[in-house]
Each structure stands twice: as structure tokens, then as C-alpha cells.
Enzyme design. Sequence first.
Site, PDB file in Angstrom:
ATOM      1  N   ASP A 128     -35.035 -65.823  -1.203  1.00 52.01           N
ATOM      2  CA  ASP A 128     -33.807 -66.618  -1.141  1.00 52.01           C
ATOM      3  C   ASP A 128     -34.015 -67.748  -0.146  1.00 52.01           C
ATOM      4  OD1 ASP A 128     -30.982 -67.395  -1.293  1.00 52.01           O
ATOM      5  OD2 ASP A 128     -30.685 -65.421  -2.190  1.00 52.01           O
ATOM      6  N   GLU A 146     -25.853 -70.177  -8.900  1.00 52.82           N
ATOM      7  CA  GLU A 146     -25.459 -71.177  -7.896  1.00 52.82           C
ATOM      8  C   GLU A 146     -26.483 -72.295  -7.726  1.00 52.82           C
ATOM      9  OE1 GLU A 146     -22.826 -68.397  -4.958  1.00 52.82           O
ATOM     10  OE2 GLU A 146     -24.989 -68.223  -4.736  1.00 52.82           O
ATOM     11  N   HIS A 169     -31.660 -71.313  -4.585  1.00 50.72           N
ATOM     12  CA  HIS A 169     -31.949 -70.282  -3.575  1.00 50.72           C
ATOM     13  C   HIS A 169     -33.439 -70.259  -3.246  1.00 50.72           C
ATOM     14  CE1 HIS A 169     -27.935 -68.477  -3.369  1.00 50.72           C
ATOM     15  NE2 HIS A 169     -27.849 -68.770  -4.649  1.00 50.72           N
TER      16      HIS A 169
END
Length: 759
Positions: free
Chosen positions: A186, A322, A258
Site C-alpha cells: 500500500d 480508490e 495505493h
Amino acid sequence: MNLRLLIASAILTAGLNVNGAIADYRVVPLPQSINLSPETSDCFVLGNDTKITTPKALNSEGEFLRTYISALPAAGKKGEVELKLGLRSDNPEAYRITVTPKKILVEGASAAGVFYGLQTLRKSWPVDISEPVEMPVGVISDSPRFGYRGAHLDVVRHFFDVNEVKTFIDMMALHNINKFHWHLTDDQGWRIEIKKYPRLTEVGSKRPGTLIGRYGAGTEIDSIPVEGFYTQDQIRDIIDYAAKRHVEVIPEIDLPSHMMAALASYPELGCTGGPYEVLCTWAGYKDVLCPGKDKTMEFIRDVLTETMELFPSKFIHIGGDECPKDRWKECPDCQARIAELGIVATDEASAETQLQGYVTRFAADVARKHGKSVIGWDEILECEDIPQDAVVMSWRGIDGAVQGTARGHRVIQVPNDYLYFDYYQSDNMNREPLAIGGFVPVERVYSFEPFTDGMTDDQKKLVMGPQANLWTEYVPTFSHLQYMELPRMAALAEVQWIQPEQKDYHDFKCRMPGLIANYEREGYNYARHIMDTDINYRANRDSGALDVSASVYPGSTVRYTLDGSVPDETSPIYLNPISLNRDCVITAAAFAPDGSVGTVVSDTLVVTASTFGDIKLGCEPYSPFAFGGADALVDGLVGNDNFRSGRWVGFLGDPCDATITFRKPSEVSHVSFKTCLVWPEGALEFRKAEVYGSEDGVNFNLLATLDNPEQDPEQGNGAYLHNIEFEPVTLQAMRVVITPCEPSGMWKRILFVDEISAN
Ligand code: ACM
Ligand code: ZN
């Protein structure tokens, strides 16, 4: 009293294992069928000297049983436990336990089935195991509802070492959970050794500090370095450890977003070329992998390939959540890729959204070449053209699962509002360690049904199963991790394992002391909220009152007051449901046998003309936030700042259109209702409210309107009271229509309403 009566009475009184050393097979998760022999009160006596017989293929299971029984004293009796394969069942994880006075036979349709039989055996033991355990004669037959029973762990935001990860796998095994979704990469760290890209761990596994406090509340970073990664040898060791416990490890490489830790290591993989840093905070970045560069696509192929060679799972999780598209819009390489692929923006998907679809297809192709399929977060559905074998992990509620199955994809249910264990487990946040937000108490987890509204039978067949996720931004230690997981993992286990018609939250709580004894034996930290009392309410239209019941944890006593004072040891003991029809404050707390007092819970009842009226809604509430349904709007109880408390009713897109017939004609000049606003989490303000009155319950006239101007983004979160006044009029019924604002942003916008009062 003979033994059988003793067991029966123990189950009837509290379901609590208090009868010395007698086992109770009603464990968590509850076996499908338990048939205790009606003819005999005999038992098999189990101790650390009990002989264990296994075929070679079950040596590992035999070792587990040997370890479990080593906690018991000697039985001093002949007898054996035999483990056996070959149980005939459609379900590969089925098991059957047959207990006779001389022998316990544990048969499985596979070694996994035998392993789950052993979990049931060890969980059936009484709290006190200072004596050999008496196992009542009978037959237990069991198999799981879902083949995919997942638990996710983020080891990036905070790092957990090999032994801690193994303990997490032990916790999963105790709950019959069989898929470990390991979130390894991440923005805040890269935690898996990739030999072809050594800087990923040399640079990417380290960050100099961590944001202090909650994201959004400040920007200060502490100076405590967070670093760590797993070597490929350590990963193989963990995979092997998990496999012995019948847990499959599914790695996640979260892409194309990420990826700040990877970009900090190899800046040439980004659109701008950097420089980039491993993030010390939780969001607010725009930089992601650049799919316009061949080098980046090679990186994706190489990293996925090395990861897949390491993990035997048939699945690899490729993230997909995202992903901001800002850089791609401005990057010449990304725009050239869009042109090369002939991508044209549509009303449904921008060119950049479709570029993410290209990345998803690319990763899925790489996986397919290795005989594997990808799993992606539900954002992958935003692009029409994704491979049919891609599995959708539905996290922003259940919609990803409904849409994914409608499009023929297999799905895994991880809706944040039920199964995010980084969310608060109490609505009293001041008493809790800092968490990301939300409210997912044990009962909410328990209530989740993976076959959600809106799914046809064919769609249901594509639901692989449910999983809970633990993101660790605010979970710095393993002990804290256990606090967030336990006992919510127990509720999850019943959602994953047992049939819906077997589910009963009260019964589950009665079975929890036995499981908690296992937590204690293993030295696991766990949250104690289930030992508190919950007050449950039901508006009773017939009697014109509120029926109030309190949950009682086995062994404890609940005391209550109705005048707002805090209950003490002289307050009335709650024994049976009570009925209330006047203004009062209901306050209760659980008193444990050791004298400790649980959380004090309190609610205020306000009775008006509309309270306990007959209410009909013109539009259905949004099912995940329907809670008590329409009756919750006229039950006399007013919602607080927590829209997940159960007091509120949520509407998605539709107005709250409530027609309420009063219990008796009443003079009314004032109507009020509340809305609950929580900006980052999707709760929405209303735009307009209309009140109609009826003197005969049939014909309605508009009495008053309340307009709410543009929704103000600066408006603080919380519950807002809205009042509408008009000339006094005697009414039999009224209709209140509350219209929501226009939605915007990535989240669904839900209108939360509570308590429509009239006086
Ligand atoms: C997620 O929680 N971002 C999948
Ligand atoms: Zn680019």
C-alpha cells in the site's frame, strides 16, 4: 438429577458451561445437527492420556488434537479418539462426530472436515478444564454454508511480524475461517520481498513516522519509524503454517493506486517521475502507477508473476480501489495509451476509468496464464469491459455484489457497514481506542445476510462467501488487533458457516462464554461489549406502548431505572420485558458476578400525538439502513449523532414519505423530525419537507412546507432537529414527505430520518 437432565437444564438456564466438566456441543459456529442419545446419560471421558488413532493422511490433525488435549488432566480410562477420512457428503468440508462411551469417531469428507470436527470438540469443553472432560454420547453432523470464509489483514499501515501473523491464522482456524486475504502492499509500505525489484523492500518497506490522531483532524507526524517486510522464505513458512490449519493464503498487490511505496522505490513507474515518498499519512495523494509506460506494465506482470509463484492459491487480489485519475488525465504517456487502445469516453465511464479497465484486464491475463483468477475491489466494475473470471469484492456496501453477480461475476461480500472490523464496535466512541469511524457492533456483524435483496437465485450462486476486513491505520499493536477482531470474528463465523434459519443472536450470545474460555486459554485479547446489556424496543400499536427488553449475558444481572439515575446494586433487576407509555428515561447496566459493572446505556422516551401511531411508508427504506423499519420513526425514541444506532431509518434516492394514523384524534400545531448528517460517510441532508393533515384519515390537505437551502459543506456532522409550525388543527392522520438533496461524490448519499413527532 441425571446427567442428561443436568445438561438440558444448563442449556435452558443460560447455555453456559457451568456443570463441572461436561462438554456442550452447542459451540460457535453452531453445528448443523446435534443428536444426544436419548437412551443413555453416558459420556466418553477425555483427558490428556486419551489414545488418538489416525491414518497417515491425518497425522497433522492428530497432532493438533494431541496439543488440544494436553491442556486437560489425565482421564485415567481406556478409550480412544479415532480420526477418519471418507465421510460421504456433497460438501468437502463436512464432518461427523460420533461419541460413544468407549470411543469418539471424527470423520471428515476431507482432512479439513476432520480439522473442523476437532475445533468443535475443543470448543465444546467447559470453561473449567481442571477435570477430565465428559463428552456426552451422541452424533454431531456439520458442514459450512459457504466455501469462502475470509478474514483480511492489512499489514501495511502497521506491520505485524511472522509470529503475529501465525497467531492471526490460529484465531481464524478457531472460528473455522479458511481464506486469509493478506493485504501486503500500500502507500505506507511494501511488505513482500520481490527479488526482481529489491528496492521495493529496501526503500518501500520503511516510513519515518505516522500521522498522529485521526486523518483530517491534524497533520502532525510522529517520529517513530515503521518498517518491516516478509522474506519469501518467511512467506512460504506462513503459507505452510496456514495450510496445516486448512487456511488458504490469498495475497493482495493493490494496484494501480495505493502504490506510493512502490513509486518511492521506482519513481519511473509514475506519471510524473517523482520524487515520491512512502506515505506517513492515510490519504490525500494523487500519484498512482502510470499505465501509459511499458515499463510499468512490465512491473505489474513481474510482481504478479513472482507473487503467484510463491502463493499456491488459485486467486490473486489486484486491488483496484480508490484510484484518483488526476495524473492520468495530464500524462502524455497515459493519453497516448488511451489513443492506442482506441478508448473513447462514454457517459458511464471516462477514458481514464476505462484505462483502469485495461490494467485490470492486463493483470487478469497475467493471472490466467498462471492458471489463476484475479479478485478486485468493487471499483473494477466501473469499467464495463472487465474479464468474466474476475471476482468482485464488494466493500462499499452490497451494491458491488448485486451488480457484480448481475454481470455474471463471482463475488465476495465484505460490505463496510457490516464487516469492516476497523470500525467502532461501540457507539460510545469516547470509551474506545481511536478508530477510523463507523459503527459495527457484534450484533450488526451477526445480522449480515450475504444473499442480499435484489439477487436472483442465479445471482446467489455466484456469492462465494463473506469476509471481514481489518485495516490497521489506527491499529498499532497485535493486542489492539485482537481487540478489534474478537469477538466480532465469532459473529462473522456464524454468518459464514451456519444456515440462515439457524441464526439467533440471543442464542449466539448464550454460547459465547464457551468460546471466550478458548480466547482466555490461548491468551487472546478480546473486547467485552457483548457482556454489556443491550436494550431492545418494540413500538406496540395495540397497547399504545413501548415494549422494552434487555439482553442478559449468561451469568450477569441487569439492573435498570426509569428516572435517569445510574443503576446501582439496589436498582430493580430486569427479569421480563416491561411496557412504557409515558415520557421517561430508561437506563440499564449489566452487573457481572465479579462485581464489575458494564457500560451504562440510556434512552429517552417522548410520547406525542404521532407516537405508536400506524405508519405506512410510500417508499421502502434502503435495506442496509432500514433497522427497525417505519415503526422506528414513531417509537418515541429519538436518534442521537450515530446514524448506525438503529434508531434512524435510511432512504436511498427516495423521499421519506410517511403517513401516520394517530391512536386518537389530536390537536396539532407543530411537527418535528430529525436528520443525521455525517459528511464523509454518505449521510445526507433533506431539501424539502411537506406536512399534510387529515381529519378523516382519508383526505389530506397541505398544512405547511419547510425548505432547506443548498446543502452547506461546512455544516458540521450530527443530528439536526427540524420544526414545522402551523395553525392548530385536530387531525386523525398526517402525511410527512421529506425529500433528499441531490447526491454527489463517490459515496452513496443516504437520507437518515428519525422520530416524526406531532403536538
Ligand atoms: C478499501 O477499503 N479501500 C477496499
Ligand atoms: Zn501516466
